[in-house]
Structure formats: structure tokens, C-alpha cells
Scaffold this motif. Structure first.
Motif, PDB file in Angstrom:
ATOM      1  N   PHE A   1     -15.197  11.321  25.342  1.00  0.00           N
ATOM      2  CA  PHE A   1     -16.607  11.506  24.987  1.00  0.00           C
ATOM      3  C   PHE A   1     -16.890  11.195  23.519  1.00  0.00           C
ATOM      4  CE2 PHE A   1     -14.438  15.653  24.675  1.00  0.00           C
ATOM      5  CZ  PHE A   1     -14.748  16.042  23.375  1.00  0.00           C
TER       6      PHE A   1
ATOM      7  N   LEU B   1     -11.456  14.695  17.225  1.00  0.00           N
ATOM      8  CA  LEU B   1     -11.786  14.425  18.629  1.00  0.00           C
ATOM      9  C   LEU B   1     -11.760  12.926  18.945  1.00  0.00           C
ATOM     10  CD1 LEU B   1     -14.789  16.930  18.973  1.00  0.00           C
ATOM     11  CD2 LEU B   1     -12.409  17.279  19.687  1.00  0.00           C
TER      12      LEU B   1
ATOM     13  N   TYR C   1     -15.987  14.356  13.094  1.00  0.00           N
ATOM     14  CA  TYR C   1     -15.381  14.642  14.398  1.00  0.00           C
ATOM     15  C   TYR C   1     -14.021  13.951  14.558  1.00  0.00           C
ATOM     16  CZ  TYR C   1     -19.432  17.122  16.357  1.00  0.00           C
ATOM     17  OH  TYR C   1     -20.417  18.043  16.632  1.00  0.00           O
TER      18      TYR C   1
ATOM     19  N   ASN D   1     -25.973  19.901  23.132  1.00  0.00           N
ATOM     20  CA  ASN D   1     -25.846  21.357  22.984  1.00  0.00           C
ATOM     21  C   ASN D   1     -26.341  21.889  21.635  1.00  0.00           C
ATOM     22  OD1 ASN D   1     -23.703  20.445  21.488  1.00  0.00           O
ATOM     23  ND2 ASN D   1     -22.135  21.613  22.590  1.00  0.00           N
TER      24      ASN D   1
ATOM     25  N   ILE E   1     -23.622  19.717  27.916  1.00  0.00           N
ATOM     26  CA  ILE E   1     -22.619  19.773  26.841  1.00  0.00           C
ATOM     27  C   ILE E   1     -22.868  18.688  25.788  1.00  0.00           C
ATOM     28  CG2 ILE E   1     -20.900  18.308  28.027  1.00  0.00           C
ATOM     29  CD1 ILE E   1     -18.775  20.345  26.969  1.00  0.00           C
ATOM     30  N   GLY E   2     -23.384  17.543  26.225  1.00  0.00           N
ATOM     31  CA  GLY E   2     -23.625  16.449  25.286  1.00  0.00           C
ATOM     32  C   GLY E   2     -24.970  16.534  24.577  1.00  0.00           C
TER      33      GLY E   2
ATOM     34  N   LYS F   1     -27.985  19.815  15.484  1.00  0.00           N
ATOM     35  CA  LYS F   1     -27.810  18.421  15.901  1.00  0.00           C
ATOM     36  C   LYS F   1     -29.184  17.765  16.118  1.00  0.00           C
ATOM     37  CE  LYS F   1     -23.270  19.368  17.980  1.00  0.00           C
ATOM     38  NZ  LYS F   1     -22.513  19.493  19.271  1.00  0.00           N
TER      39      LYS F   1
ATOM     40  N   THR G   1     -19.181  26.027  24.201  1.00  0.00           N
ATOM     41  CA  THR G   1     -19.444  24.591  24.036  1.00  0.00           C
ATOM     42  C   THR G   1     -20.307  24.028  25.164  1.00  0.00           C
ATOM     43  OG1 THR G   1     -17.306  24.372  22.923  1.00  0.00           O
ATOM     44  CG2 THR G   1     -18.322  22.340  23.753  1.00  0.00           C
TER      45      THR G   1
ATOM     46  N   TYR H   1     -24.725  10.326  19.592  1.00  0.00           N
ATOM     47  CA  TYR H   1     -25.614  11.505  19.626  1.00  0.00           C
ATOM     48  C   TYR H   1     -25.881  12.022  18.200  1.00  0.00           C
ATOM     49  CZ  TYR H   1     -26.225  16.636  20.650  1.00  0.00           C
ATOM     50  OH  TYR H   1     -26.620  17.942  20.705  1.00  0.00           O
TER      51      TYR H   1
ATOM     52  N   ARG I   1     -26.917  28.234  22.371  1.00  0.00           N
ATOM     53  CA  ARG I   1     -26.739  27.244  23.448  1.00  0.00           C
ATOM     54  C   ARG I   1     -27.145  27.831  24.804  1.00  0.00           C
ATOM     55  NH1 ARG I   1     -20.852  25.273  21.219  1.00  0.00           N
ATOM     56  NH2 ARG I   1     -21.522  23.546  19.870  1.00  0.00           N
TER      57      ARG I   1
ATOM     58  N   LEU J   1     -20.486  11.065  21.617  1.00  0.00           N
ATOM     59  CA  LEU J   1     -20.729  12.156  20.668  1.00  0.00           C
ATOM     60  C   LEU J   1     -21.204  11.604  19.325  1.00  0.00           C
ATOM     61  CD1 LEU J   1     -20.495  15.115  19.707  1.00  0.00           C
ATOM     62  CD2 LEU J   1     -18.036  14.729  19.405  1.00  0.00           C
TER      63      LEU J   1
HETATM   64  N1  UDP Z   1     -18.548  17.358  23.822  1.00  0.00           N
HETATM   65  C1  UDP Z   1     -18.956  16.549  24.864  1.00  0.00           C
HETATM   66  N2  UDP Z   1     -18.224  16.547  26.018  1.00  0.00           N
HETATM   67  C2  UDP Z   1     -17.118  17.321  26.185  1.00  0.00           C
HETATM   68  C3  UDP Z   1     -16.710  18.148  25.119  1.00  0.00           C
HETATM   69  C4  UDP Z   1     -17.457  18.140  23.954  1.00  0.00           C
HETATM   70  O1  UDP Z   1     -19.955  15.832  24.753  1.00  0.00           O
HETATM   71  O2  UDP Z   1     -16.494  17.296  27.264  1.00  0.00           O
HETATM   72  C5  UDP Z   1     -19.324  17.365  22.580  1.00  0.00           C
HETATM   73  C6  UDP Z   1     -20.205  18.615  22.467  1.00  0.00           C
HETATM   74  O3  UDP Z   1     -21.457  18.212  21.882  1.00  0.00           O
HETATM   75  C7  UDP Z   1     -19.407  19.490  21.519  1.00  0.00           C
HETATM   76  C8  UDP Z   1     -18.761  18.446  20.607  1.00  0.00           C
HETATM   77  O4  UDP Z   1     -18.446  17.370  21.480  1.00  0.00           O
HETATM   78  O5  UDP Z   1     -20.231  20.411  20.833  1.00  0.00           O
HETATM   79  C9  UDP Z   1     -17.529  18.902  19.879  1.00  0.00           C
HETATM   80  O6  UDP Z   1     -16.595  19.387  20.823  1.00  0.00           O
HETATM   81  P1  UDP Z   1     -15.790  20.740  20.530  1.00  0.00           P
HETATM   82  O7  UDP Z   1     -14.751  20.865  21.583  1.00  0.00           O
HETATM   83  O8  UDP Z   1     -15.337  20.777  19.112  1.00  0.00           O
HETATM   84  O9  UDP Z   1     -16.903  21.870  20.805  1.00  0.00           O
HETATM   85  P2  UDP Z   1     -17.688  22.836  19.788  1.00  0.00           P
HETATM   86  O10 UDP Z   1     -16.731  23.194  18.686  1.00  0.00           O
HETATM   87  O11 UDP Z   1     -18.897  22.085  19.309  1.00  0.00           O
HETATM   88  O12 UDP Z   1     -18.087  24.026  20.630  1.00  0.00           O
END
Ligand code: UDP
Ligand code: MG
Length: 148
Positions: free
Chosen positions: A57, A52, A49, A112, A109-110, A9, A91, A64, A102, A61
Motif C-alpha cells: 500500500f 513502510l 513513511y 483514516n 484504512i486508506g 491527513k 489504524t 494520499y 478514527r 499511501l
Molecule cells: N495503511 C493502508 N493500508 C494498510 C495499512 C496502512 O493504507 O493496510 C495506511 C494507513 O493510512 C495508515 C498508514 O498507512 O495510517 C500507516 O500505517 P501504520 O501501520 O503505520 O498505521 P498507523 O501508525 O497510522 O496507525
């Protein structure tokens, strides 16, 4: 052989983690099949995405992901989707074990650092989205030293 989509990212690129991240997948024994640095447009990030889109978020996202160039990659190997997710870590970096990408390089998380496909089917979709031109056809000469 199984393939997965991995994206470093914008924070990972800005923080100079590209080499370190590639190194971890390479040293594991996975094979690099596609690699490019690119900036993506909002609509493309929203498509990546799409699952989602209802999350609170989602807009943050997308902001970002479009905030700078990303490194898009395809890695190949036995169980690479599941094992790739283990290399990446949970995550939320608060839950990511030390030794994972990570766990070692992220705090929030935002921010990562890296994305990895969560299933073989989503990997197939993501590779088609990011690499419509296809990926390289080659086999590492180390193959027989990594697979029995
Ligand atoms: N994300 C976020 N807040 C949250 C959950 C996810 O900002 O509460 C972001 C985070 O960057 C994450 C991405 O959204 O990597 C995609 O979410 P996912 O649940 O698919 O997680 P991943 O597959 O990346 O572990
Ligand atoms: Mg995901």
C-alpha cells in the motif's frame, strides 16, 4: 516532557476536521508546541513513511499524503505518544472504537484522517523531520491544574 508528532491527513483537512481534532488533544490537557498547514512533496512523504516502503500500500499511501495540504503538529504531555494513539484509534477504522478520532470520523484504512507517532523514538525522528526549525518553548498556565 514527552512529545509526539500528529498530522491531520489531507482528507481530515478537506473534511473540515482540523478544529475538532485539535480540540480533542487540547481538552485532554496536552500542550500544543508546533502547528503548521503545509503540502508536502513526494520525496518528503516517502521519507516520513520510509519504514513502510516495502508494503503493497506504500505508493497509494504516498499519493494520499501528497493529495492536499496536511496539518503537522507537535503535542506535549505525560505519556502523550501512547495516549495520543488511543485518542486517534486503531489504524483500520473498522476496528477503531467509537469515541476515538478514527472511530468517529473514518471508514477506510486508506482514508483514516490522522497520523500519530507510534513510539517515543519515532516521535523524535518525525518531529526533527517535520519541524527542523524547532518548536515553541512555553508552558501552559493551566499546568498545575492538569499535573499534580
Ligand atoms: N495503511 C493502508 N493500508 C494498510 C495499512 C496502512 O493504507 O493496510 C495506511 C494507513 O493510512 C495508515 C498508514 O498507512 O495510517 C500507516 O500505517 P501504520 O501501520 O503505520 O498505521 P498507523 O501508525 O497510522 O496507525
Ligand atoms: Mg504508523
Amino acid at each position: 516532557m514527552e512529545q509526539t508528532f500528529v498530522m491531520i491527513k489531507p482528507d481530515g483537512v478537506q473534511r473540515g476536521l482540523v478544529g475538532e481534532i485539535i480540540c480533542r488533544f487540547e481538552k485532554k490537557g496536552f500542550t500544543l508546541k508546533g502547528l503548521k498547514l503545509q503540502s508536502v512533496e513526494r520525496a518528503f512523504a516517502e521519507k516520513h513513511y520510509a519504514d513502510l516502503s516495502s508494503k503493497p500500500f506504500f505508493n497509494g499511501l504516498v499519493e494520499y499524503i501528497i493529495s492536499g495540504p496536511v496539518v503537522a503538529m507537535v503535542w506535549e504531555g505525560k505519556n502523550v505518544v501512547t495516549t495520543g494513539r488511543k485518542i486517534i484509534g486503531a489504524t483500520n477504522p473498522s476496528d477503531s472504537a467509537p469515541g476515538t478520532i478514527r472511530g468517529d470520523f473514518a471508514v477506510e484504512i486508506g482514508r483514516n484522517v490522522i497520523h500519530g507517532s507510534d513510539a517515543v523514538e519515532s516521535a523524535r525522528k518525525e518531529i526533527a523531520l517535520w519541524f527542523p526549525e524547532g518548536v515553541a518553548e512555553w508552558q501552559s498556565s493551566l499546568h498545575s491544574w492538569i499535573y499534580e
